[in-house]
Design an enzyme around this catalytic site. Structure first.
Site, PDB file in Angstrom:
ATOM      1  N   PHE A  18      31.173  21.413   5.153  1.00  0.00           N
ATOM      2  CA  PHE A  18      30.200  22.237   5.870  1.00  0.00           C
ATOM      3  C   PHE A  18      29.945  21.661   7.269  1.00  0.00           C
ATOM      4  O   PHE A  18      30.880  21.300   7.968  1.00  0.00           O
ATOM      5  CB  PHE A  18      28.910  22.388   5.063  1.00  0.00           C
ATOM      6  CG  PHE A  18      29.037  23.282   3.861  1.00  0.00           C
ATOM      7  CD1 PHE A  18      29.305  24.636   4.017  1.00  0.00           C
ATOM      8  CD2 PHE A  18      28.882  22.783   2.576  1.00  0.00           C
ATOM      9  CE1 PHE A  18      29.421  25.478   2.913  1.00  0.00           C
ATOM     10  CE2 PHE A  18      29.002  23.619   1.469  1.00  0.00           C
ATOM     11  CZ  PHE A  18      29.273  24.959   1.641  1.00  0.00           C
ATOM     12  N   SER A  19      28.689  21.573   7.675  1.00  0.00           N
ATOM     13  CA  SER A  19      28.387  21.207   9.065  1.00  0.00           C
ATOM     14  C   SER A  19      28.588  19.727   9.375  1.00  0.00           C
ATOM     15  O   SER A  19      28.462  19.321  10.534  1.00  0.00           O
ATOM     16  CB  SER A  19      26.959  21.615   9.419  1.00  0.00           C
ATOM     17  OG  SER A  19      26.875  23.013   9.574  1.00  0.00           O
ATOM     18  N   CYS A  20      28.912  18.921   8.381  1.00  0.00           N
ATOM     19  CA  CYS A  20      29.318  17.552   8.688  1.00  0.00           C
ATOM     20  C   CYS A  20      30.641  17.536   9.446  1.00  0.00           C
ATOM     21  O   CYS A  20      31.077  16.485   9.919  1.00  0.00           O
ATOM     22  CB  CYS A  20      29.414  16.730   7.414  1.00  0.00           C
ATOM     23  SG  CYS A  20      27.794  16.317   6.731  1.00  0.00           S
ATOM     24  N   LYS A  38      30.886  19.161  12.278  1.00  0.00           N
ATOM     25  CA  LYS A  38      30.516  19.250  13.696  1.00  0.00           C
ATOM     26  C   LYS A  38      30.713  17.949  14.470  1.00  0.00           C
ATOM     27  O   LYS A  38      31.250  17.973  15.584  1.00  0.00           O
ATOM     28  CB  LYS A  38      29.077  19.754  13.830  1.00  0.00           C
ATOM     29  CG  LYS A  38      28.882  21.232  13.485  1.00  0.00           C
ATOM     30  CD  LYS A  38      27.428  21.651  13.660  1.00  0.00           C
ATOM     31  CE  LYS A  38      27.235  23.166  13.530  1.00  0.00           C
ATOM     32  NZ  LYS A  38      27.387  23.639  12.143  1.00  0.00           N
ATOM     33  N   TYR A  58      19.650  25.558  16.475  1.00  0.00           N
ATOM     34  CA  TYR A  58      20.888  25.121  15.839  1.00  0.00           C
ATOM     35  C   TYR A  58      21.946  26.214  15.889  1.00  0.00           C
ATOM     36  O   TYR A  58      21.729  27.339  15.423  1.00  0.00           O
ATOM     37  CB  TYR A  58      20.580  24.742  14.398  1.00  0.00           C
ATOM     38  CG  TYR A  58      21.719  24.160  13.614  1.00  0.00           C
ATOM     39  CD1 TYR A  58      22.327  22.978  14.002  1.00  0.00           C
ATOM     40  CD2 TYR A  58      22.170  24.794  12.454  1.00  0.00           C
ATOM     41  CE1 TYR A  58      23.355  22.434  13.271  1.00  0.00           C
ATOM     42  CE2 TYR A  58      23.192  24.253  11.703  1.00  0.00           C
ATOM     43  CZ  TYR A  58      23.788  23.075  12.115  1.00  0.00           C
ATOM     44  OH  TYR A  58      24.814  22.543  11.379  1.00  0.00           O
TER      45      TYR A  58
END
Length: 377
Positions: A65-67, A69, A157
């Site tokens: 997921f957003s890890c 980014k 965000y």
């Protein structure tokens, strides 16, 4: 009765908490990796890869997921180290058609993009997952999008747009797609052998742990925090092989806690680990310094502090420990995962395949972070 549970000290205390989360059914499987400075001190895995899966190992790939980014963002930091761009460059200086849909976008800078101040938290492309794997279509959507707020006015965000904005900047500046750039300049040099942006060709679809969405506890009221996403719907969407193979630099990282902890340990050590220099110390300091803090994030609805490609500690709503220092930097992923580091100190990655709602996820990962700091901090 054995007293080993009560006599445990050091890493064993953290391991007991890790196992208690599995025993309680907070997720089916998980990984936890910790560095103390440049030394790996914990690397454990447990549970299973899904509700009917096989044993989870430290090498088991998970959807991040957003890890994802920070992995994409570090590509821009690497290019900055090479002198190829600067944080205050307008995006249009490298991507001339970026402001096609709204001429105010000419004022958006690289710094705005990395710190969620670009004014494009939503673009409409979020609602078209069938097109996420088409990079040209994603770029067109970013170009056509209008601003939600003026660049630099506030922070909200950028859950999906962040990755396409960063990824296209990497491609425009370097001439290399972001997934390839990350592999060549981040993952391979650091020995992050099981990590990629998008599931690579040649790796079977069943190599990734199955995501499971959990319903909220009956006793927990809705907090109004976080993305308005059904955990079960998110699990069903991101369990699709077509989504996992798509290069979505904000959401489809594939990897392990072991690799993620190594990444954060490198940054916590000033950009170098085991003789490999990823970034200069000056660039690491710039990348991990808070740029903006808001009492109410325009997307997440909670107090937020952002560096350049990372979140910052110091609030009750971050996921880096209930008393995380303001200097802590890291990133969480949708209800299931987190990685962080204290500069010059501990680095941690906690990866699970169970998606929980915002407050439950925060309670779970903060408990682990607190235990890690108690033992290693």
């Amino acid at each position: 009765m054995s007293t080993s549970l009560f006599d445990a000290t050091g890493p064993e205390r953290v391991r007991h908490l890790f196992e208690a989360h599995l025993d309680a059914g907070l997720h089916h499987g998980a990984q936890l990796a910790v560095y103390d400075g440049t030394t790996p001190v914990l690397d454990v895995a447990g549970g299973v890869t899904g509700s009917e899966g096989v044993e989870t190992t430290p090498e088991q790939r998970h959807l991040l997921f957003s890890c994802t980014k920070p992995y994409a963002g570090v590509c821009l930091h690497h290019l900055r180290d090479q002198g190829a761009l600067d944080y205050d460059d307008p995006v249009v200086a490298h991507w001339p058609t970026f402001d096609r849909g709204d001429d105010r976008k000419a004022d958006v800078t690289v710094r705005h993009v990395l710190s969620h101040q670009a004014g494009l938290p939503t673009t409409g492309f979020e609602e078209r997952p069938g097109e996420w794997g088409d990079w040209d279509t994603a770029v067109t959507a970013m170009e056509d999008a209008g601003l939600v707020f003026e660049p630099g006015e506030t922070a909200a965000y950028h859950s999906l747009s962040y990755g396409f904005l960063v990824g296209e900047l990497v491609r425009r500046v370097s001439g290399t797609p972001v997934d390839e750039y990350a592999r060549e300049h981040v993952f391979e040099p650091l020995g992050m052998d099981d990590t990629s942006i998008g599931l690579p060709d040649g790796v079977p679809g069943d190599a990734v742990a199955t995501l499971v969405g959990f319903e909220p506890y009956d006793s927990c009221r809705e907090s109004g925090a976080g993305l308005e996403t059904s955990t079960k719907d998110a699990a069903a969407l991101f369990d699709r092989e077509s989504i996992q193979r798509a290069v979505v630099p904000a959401a489809t990282g594939i990897g392990t806690a072991r690799d993620m902890a190594r990444f954060y340990a490198c940054l916590a050590n000033g950009g170098e680990l085991d003789g490999v220099r990823l970034l200069s110390e000056e660039t690491v300091a710039a990348a991990t310094t808070c740029q903006v803090e808001v009492e109410r994030d325009g997307t997440m609805g909670v107090p937020s502090r952002y560096a350049l490609g990372f979140g910052c500690g110091g609030t009750a709503w971050d996921k880096y420990g209930s008393l995380s220092p303001p200097e802590t930097f890291g990133h969480g992923g949708l209800g299931s995962i987190v990685g962080w580091a204290d500069p010059g100190g501990v680095a941690m990655a906690y990866v699970t395949n169970g998606i929980r709602h915002e407050y439950e996820h925060g309670a779970r990962v903060n408990a682990v972070a607190d235990a890690v700091r108690t033992v290693f901090g």
